[in-house]
Design a protein around this motif. Sequence first.
Motif, PDB file in Angstrom:
ATOM      1  N   MET A 191       0.842  -1.189   0.000  1.00 55.55           N
ATOM      2  CA  MET A 191       0.000   0.000   0.000  1.00 55.55           C
ATOM      3  C   MET A 191       0.881   1.244   0.000  1.00 55.55           C
ATOM      4  SD  MET A 191      -2.989   1.095   2.697  1.00 55.55           S
ATOM      5  CE  MET A 191      -4.007  -0.297   2.186  1.00 55.55           C
ATOM      6  N   THR A 192       0.563   2.202  -0.868  1.00 57.33           N
ATOM      7  CA  THR A 192       1.368   3.416  -0.951  1.00 57.33           C
ATOM      8  C   THR A 192       1.036   4.373   0.186  1.00 57.33           C
ATOM      9  OG1 THR A 192      -0.227   4.557  -2.361  1.00 57.33           O
ATOM     10  CG2 THR A 192       1.435   3.215  -3.458  1.00 57.33           C
ATOM     11  N   GLU A 193       1.997   5.206   0.493  1.00 54.54           N
ATOM     12  CA  GLU A 193       1.761   6.274   1.473  1.00 54.54           C
ATOM     13  C   GLU A 193       2.593   7.479   1.070  1.00 54.54           C
ATOM     14  OE1 GLU A 193       4.790   5.498   5.097  1.00 54.54           O
ATOM     15  OE2 GLU A 193       3.148   4.049   4.980  1.00 54.54           O
ATOM     16  N   SER A 194       2.074   8.653   1.358  1.00 52.49           N
ATOM     17  CA  SER A 194       2.762   9.886   1.000  1.00 52.49           C
ATOM     18  C   SER A 194       3.139  10.665   2.247  1.00 52.49           C
ATOM     19  CB  SER A 194       1.878  10.760   0.099  1.00 52.49           C
ATOM     20  OG  SER A 194       1.628  10.127  -1.137  1.00 52.49           O
ATOM     21  N   GLU A 195       4.238  11.393   2.144  1.00 52.59           N
ATOM     22  CA  GLU A 195       4.638  12.267   3.243  1.00 52.59           C
ATOM     23  C   GLU A 195       5.181  13.574   2.678  1.00 52.59           C
ATOM     24  OE1 GLU A 195       8.244  11.518   5.547  1.00 52.59           O
ATOM     25  OE2 GLU A 195       8.633   9.765   4.291  1.00 52.59           O
ATOM     26  N   ILE A 196       4.908  14.635   3.399  1.00 49.41           N
ATOM     27  CA  ILE A 196       5.432  15.952   3.046  1.00 49.41           C
ATOM     28  C   ILE A 196       6.746  16.155   3.794  1.00 49.41           C
ATOM     29  CG2 ILE A 196       5.049  18.439   3.163  1.00 49.41           C
ATOM     30  CD1 ILE A 196       3.302  17.077   1.123  1.00 49.41           C
ATOM     31  N   VAL A 197       7.745  16.608   3.069  1.00 48.70           N
ATOM     32  CA  VAL A 197       9.071  16.811   3.657  1.00 48.70           C
ATOM     33  C   VAL A 197       9.500  18.253   3.403  1.00 48.70           C
ATOM     34  CG1 VAL A 197      11.472  16.071   3.685  1.00 48.70           C
ATOM     35  CG2 VAL A 197       9.664  14.398   3.219  1.00 48.70           C
ATOM     36  N   GLY A 198       9.810  18.970   4.448  1.00 51.42           N
ATOM     37  CA  GLY A 198      10.277  20.340   4.307  1.00 51.42           C
ATOM     38  C   GLY A 198      11.690  20.400   3.760  1.00 51.42           C
ATOM     39  N   THR A 199      11.933  21.329   2.848  1.00 43.32           N
ATOM     40  CA  THR A 199      13.268  21.539   2.289  1.00 43.32           C
ATOM     41  C   THR A 199      13.524  23.039   2.212  1.00 43.32           C
ATOM     42  OG1 THR A 199      12.839  21.865  -0.079  1.00 43.32           O
ATOM     43  CG2 THR A 199      12.679  19.608   0.737  1.00 43.32           C
ATOM     44  N   PRO A 200      14.758  23.443   1.969  1.00 40.69           N
ATOM     45  CA  PRO A 200      15.043  24.874   1.827  1.00 40.69           C
ATOM     46  C   PRO A 200      14.289  25.529   0.666  1.00 40.69           C
ATOM     47  CG  PRO A 200      17.074  23.648   2.183  1.00 40.69           C
ATOM     48  CD  PRO A 200      16.000  22.632   1.960  1.00 40.69           C
ATOM     49  N   TRP A 252       5.602   6.730  -1.270  1.00 38.64           N
ATOM     50  CA  TRP A 252       6.319   5.476  -1.085  1.00 38.64           C
ATOM     51  C   TRP A 252       5.538   4.303  -1.669  1.00 38.64           C
ATOM     52  CZ3 TRP A 252      11.182   5.512   0.836  1.00 38.64           C
ATOM     53  CH2 TRP A 252      11.576   6.630   1.583  1.00 38.64           C
ATOM     54  N   HIS A 253       6.250   3.465  -2.394  1.00 37.65           N
ATOM     55  CA  HIS A 253       5.719   2.192  -2.892  1.00 37.65           C
ATOM     56  C   HIS A 253       6.615   1.102  -2.280  1.00 37.65           C
ATOM     57  CE1 HIS A 253       3.117   3.937  -6.137  1.00 37.65           C
ATOM     58  NE2 HIS A 253       3.926   4.963  -5.904  1.00 37.65           N
ATOM     59  N   PRO A 254       6.260   0.641  -1.079  1.00 34.63           N
ATOM     60  CA  PRO A 254       7.160  -0.241  -0.338  1.00 34.63           C
ATOM     61  C   PRO A 254       7.213  -1.656  -0.895  1.00 34.63           C
ATOM     62  CG  PRO A 254       5.128   0.077   0.877  1.00 34.63           C
ATOM     63  CD  PRO A 254       5.054   0.987  -0.311  1.00 34.63           C
ATOM     64  N   ALA A 255       8.392  -2.239  -0.777  1.00 37.18           N
ATOM     65  CA  ALA A 255       8.547  -3.650  -1.123  1.00 37.18           C
ATOM     66  C   ALA A 255       7.882  -4.495  -0.044  1.00 37.18           C
ATOM     67  CB  ALA A 255      10.024  -4.001  -1.231  1.00 37.18           C
ATOM     68  N   PRO A 256       7.167  -5.536  -0.425  1.00 38.49           N
ATOM     69  CA  PRO A 256       6.604  -6.432   0.583  1.00 38.49           C
ATOM     70  C   PRO A 256       7.721  -7.233   1.240  1.00 38.49           C
ATOM     71  CG  PRO A 256       6.237  -7.318  -1.606  1.00 38.49           C
ATOM     72  CD  PRO A 256       6.825  -5.953  -1.799  1.00 38.49           C
ATOM     73  N   GLY A 257       7.626  -7.427   2.529  1.00 39.54           N
ATOM     74  CA  GLY A 257       8.681  -8.161   3.214  1.00 39.54           C
ATOM     75  C   GLY A 257       9.917  -7.299   3.381  1.00 39.54           C
ATOM     76  N   ARG A 258      11.072  -7.927   3.247  1.00 42.32           N
ATOM     77  CA  ARG A 258      12.336  -7.233   3.500  1.00 42.32           C
ATOM     78  C   ARG A 258      12.854  -6.598   2.213  1.00 42.32           C
ATOM     79  NH1 ARG A 258      17.574  -9.866   6.617  1.00 42.32           N
ATOM     80  NH2 ARG A 258      18.848  -7.956   6.686  1.00 42.32           N
ATOM     81  N   ALA A 299       5.290   0.247  -9.921  1.00 47.92           N
ATOM     82  CA  ALA A 299       4.437  -0.939  -9.924  1.00 47.92           C
ATOM     83  C   ALA A 299       5.247  -2.230 -10.013  1.00 47.92           C
ATOM     84  CB  ALA A 299       3.459  -0.875 -11.098  1.00 47.92           C
ATOM     85  N   GLY A 300       6.386  -2.175 -10.693  1.00 46.03           N
ATOM     86  CA  GLY A 300       7.098  -3.403 -10.985  1.00 46.03           C
ATOM     87  C   GLY A 300       8.262  -3.761 -10.094  1.00 46.03           C
ATOM     88  N   LEU A 301       8.876  -2.792  -9.427  1.00 42.45           N
ATOM     89  CA  LEU A 301      10.089  -3.081  -8.666  1.00 42.45           C
ATOM     90  C   LEU A 301       9.871  -3.582  -7.236  1.00 42.45           C
ATOM     91  CD1 LEU A 301      12.611  -0.313  -9.769  1.00 42.45           C
ATOM     92  CD2 LEU A 301      12.363  -2.645 -10.614  1.00 42.45           C
ATOM     93  N   PRO A 302       8.812  -3.167  -6.528  1.00 40.34           N
ATOM     94  CA  PRO A 302       8.658  -3.640  -5.147  1.00 40.34           C
ATOM     95  C   PRO A 302       8.664  -5.161  -5.016  1.00 40.34           C
ATOM     96  CG  PRO A 302       7.257  -1.745  -5.475  1.00 40.34           C
ATOM     97  CD  PRO A 302       7.827  -2.101  -6.825  1.00 40.34           C
ATOM     98  N   ALA A 303       8.119  -5.865  -5.971  1.00 36.15           N
ATOM     99  CA  ALA A 303       8.111  -7.330  -5.899  1.00 36.15           C
ATOM    100  C   ALA A 303       9.517  -7.910  -5.954  1.00 36.15           C
ATOM    101  CB  ALA A 303       7.266  -7.901  -7.042  1.00 36.15           C
ATOM    102  N   ALA A 304      10.472  -7.128  -6.469  1.00 31.38           N
ATOM    103  CA  ALA A 304      11.856  -7.563  -6.527  1.00 31.38           C
ATOM    104  C   ALA A 304      12.653  -7.102  -5.307  1.00 31.38           C
ATOM    105  CB  ALA A 304      12.516  -7.033  -7.799  1.00 31.38           C
ATOM    106  N   GLY A 305      11.959  -6.582  -4.302  1.00 27.78           N
ATOM    107  CA  GLY A 305      12.628  -6.154  -3.074  1.00 27.78           C
ATOM    108  C   GLY A 305      13.147  -4.734  -3.096  1.00 27.78           C
TER     109      GLY A 305
END
Length: 211
Positions: free
Chosen positions: A1-10, A18-24, A49-55
């Motif tokens: 599941m994707t999640e978004s975060e706001i990050v302050g920068t100069p 984020w598109h997290p890999a399942p597992g490790r 869509a394609g890379l998280p499954a590869a870790g």
Amino acid sequence: MTESEIVGTPAGDARITWHPAPGRARAVLAVGHGAGGGIGARDLQALAAGLPAAGVTVALVEQPWRVAGKKVAPAPKTLDAAWRGLWPALEGKGLPIVAGGRSAGARVACRTARELGAGAVLALSFPLHPPGRPEKSRADELLGAGVPVLVVQGGNDPFGRPEEFPDGGYELIPVDAADHALSVPKRAALTQQEALGTVVDGVRKWITALV
């Protein structure tokens, strides 16, 4: 599941989706967009869509100017400042980071890779020169990244075709008939889906070999 975060920068607030890999996960691929579009670009979405499954956890990064709804990208030094400012949020995962981007985002990744400690750079549609102006080469940014680099370049990219790139310490995956957006015409020998498959498979193999 994707999640978004706001990050302050100069340079203002950036956003990481984020598109997290399942597992490790084995690595984070952080990719920024170009000057003419956002993270909805077809190649960025295909990688997410394609890379998280590869870790590989994929972080799609929106520069502050896009988050603020502006239509014109700022100067390169401002883009670099924002990228530096959001880097700690990427490091928070405690994983090796591959810095990347498409077009202007690829230039940012190349310019800042060494100082930020990126493990490598993924350059999608690197703008080697302005269209029709091969004498205005930006090859120094690519060759000066100081880390392993993978270039993915369309065969008909007006910003630089694969055969225009100088010899150097990087790898290059050509995408036949593709333009700067890595779009292929309907008359091409490969379909759009096949072209994107070439991109995802090539990046997956390259990152897997690195980490």
